[in-house]
Design a protein around this motif. Structure first.
Motif, PDB file in Angstrom:
ATOM      1  N   ASN A  49       0.821  -1.210   0.000  1.00  0.00           N
ATOM      2  CA  ASN A  49       0.000   0.000   0.000  1.00  0.00           C
ATOM      3  C   ASN A  49       0.855   1.259   0.000  1.00  0.00           C
ATOM      4  O   ASN A  49       0.490   2.255  -0.639  1.00  0.00           O
ATOM      5  CB  ASN A  49      -0.974  -0.002   1.180  1.00  0.00           C
ATOM      6  N   SER A  50       1.989   1.219   0.685  1.00  0.00           N
ATOM      7  CA  SER A  50       2.909   2.357   0.660  1.00  0.00           C
ATOM      8  C   SER A  50       3.461   2.569  -0.747  1.00  0.00           C
ATOM      9  O   SER A  50       3.579   3.705  -1.219  1.00  0.00           O
ATOM     10  CB  SER A  50       4.063   2.141   1.638  1.00  0.00           C
ATOM     11  N   ASP A  90       7.764   9.133  -0.722  1.00  0.00           N
ATOM     12  CA  ASP A  90       8.029   8.400   0.522  1.00  0.00           C
ATOM     13  C   ASP A  90       8.611   7.019   0.212  1.00  0.00           C
ATOM     14  O   ASP A  90       7.923   6.150  -0.320  1.00  0.00           O
ATOM     15  CB  ASP A  90       6.748   8.272   1.325  1.00  0.00           C
ATOM     16  N   LYS A 131       0.784   4.057  -3.097  1.00  0.00           N
ATOM     17  CA  LYS A 131       0.641   5.513  -2.949  1.00  0.00           C
ATOM     18  C   LYS A 131       1.679   6.237  -3.799  1.00  0.00           C
ATOM     19  O   LYS A 131       1.397   7.276  -4.385  1.00  0.00           O
ATOM     20  CB  LYS A 131       0.770   5.921  -1.486  1.00  0.00           C
ATOM     21  N   SER A 165      12.032   6.672  -6.709  1.00  0.00           N
ATOM     22  CA  SER A 165      10.984   7.290  -5.894  1.00  0.00           C
ATOM     23  C   SER A 165      11.593   8.288  -4.907  1.00  0.00           C
ATOM     24  O   SER A 165      11.027   9.359  -4.682  1.00  0.00           O
ATOM     25  CB  SER A 165      10.134   6.237  -5.176  1.00  0.00           C
ATOM     26  N   TRP A 187       8.990   2.530   2.905  1.00  0.00           N
ATOM     27  CA  TRP A 187       8.510   1.156   2.797  1.00  0.00           C
ATOM     28  C   TRP A 187       9.674   0.163   2.745  1.00  0.00           C
ATOM     29  O   TRP A 187       9.552  -0.964   3.210  1.00  0.00           O
ATOM     30  CB  TRP A 187       7.604   0.985   1.576  1.00  0.00           C
ATOM     31  N   GLU A 226       0.839   6.873  -7.399  1.00  0.00           N
ATOM     32  CA  GLU A 226      -0.076   7.967  -7.747  1.00  0.00           C
ATOM     33  C   GLU A 226       0.668   9.057  -8.505  1.00  0.00           C
ATOM     34  O   GLU A 226       0.059   9.855  -9.211  1.00  0.00           O
ATOM     35  CB  GLU A 226      -0.735   8.534  -6.489  1.00  0.00           C
ATOM     36  N   CYS A 227       1.975   9.071  -8.361  1.00  0.00           N
ATOM     37  CA  CYS A 227       2.821   9.992  -9.112  1.00  0.00           C
ATOM     38  C   CYS A 227       2.728   9.638 -10.591  1.00  0.00           C
ATOM     39  O   CYS A 227       2.741   8.460 -10.962  1.00  0.00           O
ATOM     40  CB  CYS A 227       4.267   9.887  -8.624  1.00  0.00           C
TER      41      CYS A 227
END
Length: 132
Positions: free
Chosen positions: A24-25, A97, A28, A91, A100, A31-32
């Motif tokens: 899930n991290s 972030d 997210k 990333s 993770w 989404e970029c």
């Protein structure tokens, strides 16, 4: 025969909940809209498929086949790890972030990383089915 309870007792095990949290991290991050980031993620998925297929097949190989294919299996595992590290590095360069990877643990813990390859496929497939 696989014993899930025994597996979870090992130091390098990963629970499904841990894998979902890490996934899930990562999701997210996706989404970029960076095209290269998404290309790298596809490479992560592709290499997870190749490695996981070999890992499942491994259980059915003869001793001779295992000896013959051991270097290939290691190569597939290395490719998955390299792709996941490259995804993480990009990333971070994009200021997304990347915490993770700490939850995944050291890449020296190859078994845990390999387990995550299988979890990625399971979770990604479930997510696709839920989204459709």
């Amino acid at each position: 025969m696989f014993d899930h309870k025994a597996y979870l007792q090992k130091n390098d095990s990963m629970t499904f909940d841990e894998a979902v949290e890490i996934y899930n991290s990562i999701f997210k991050i996706l989404e970029c809209n960076d095209e290269y980031l998404h290309e790298l993620w596809k490479e992560v998925i592709d290499s997870a498929l190749v490695y996981s297929n070999m890992r499942v097949s491994w259980n059915y190989f003869s001793r001779e086949e295992k000896h013959e294919k051991d270097n290939l299996r290691t190569s597939y595992h290395n490719t998955f790890m390299i792709n996941l590290k490259a995804f993480h590095k990009l990333s971070e360069q994009l200021k997304l972030d990347g915490n993770w990877i700490k939850k995944l643990g050291s890449s020296e813990n190859r078994k845990r990383w390999g387990d995550f390859a299988g979890y990625i496929l399971c979770i990604a497939d479930s997510k696709i089915k839920l989204d459709n």
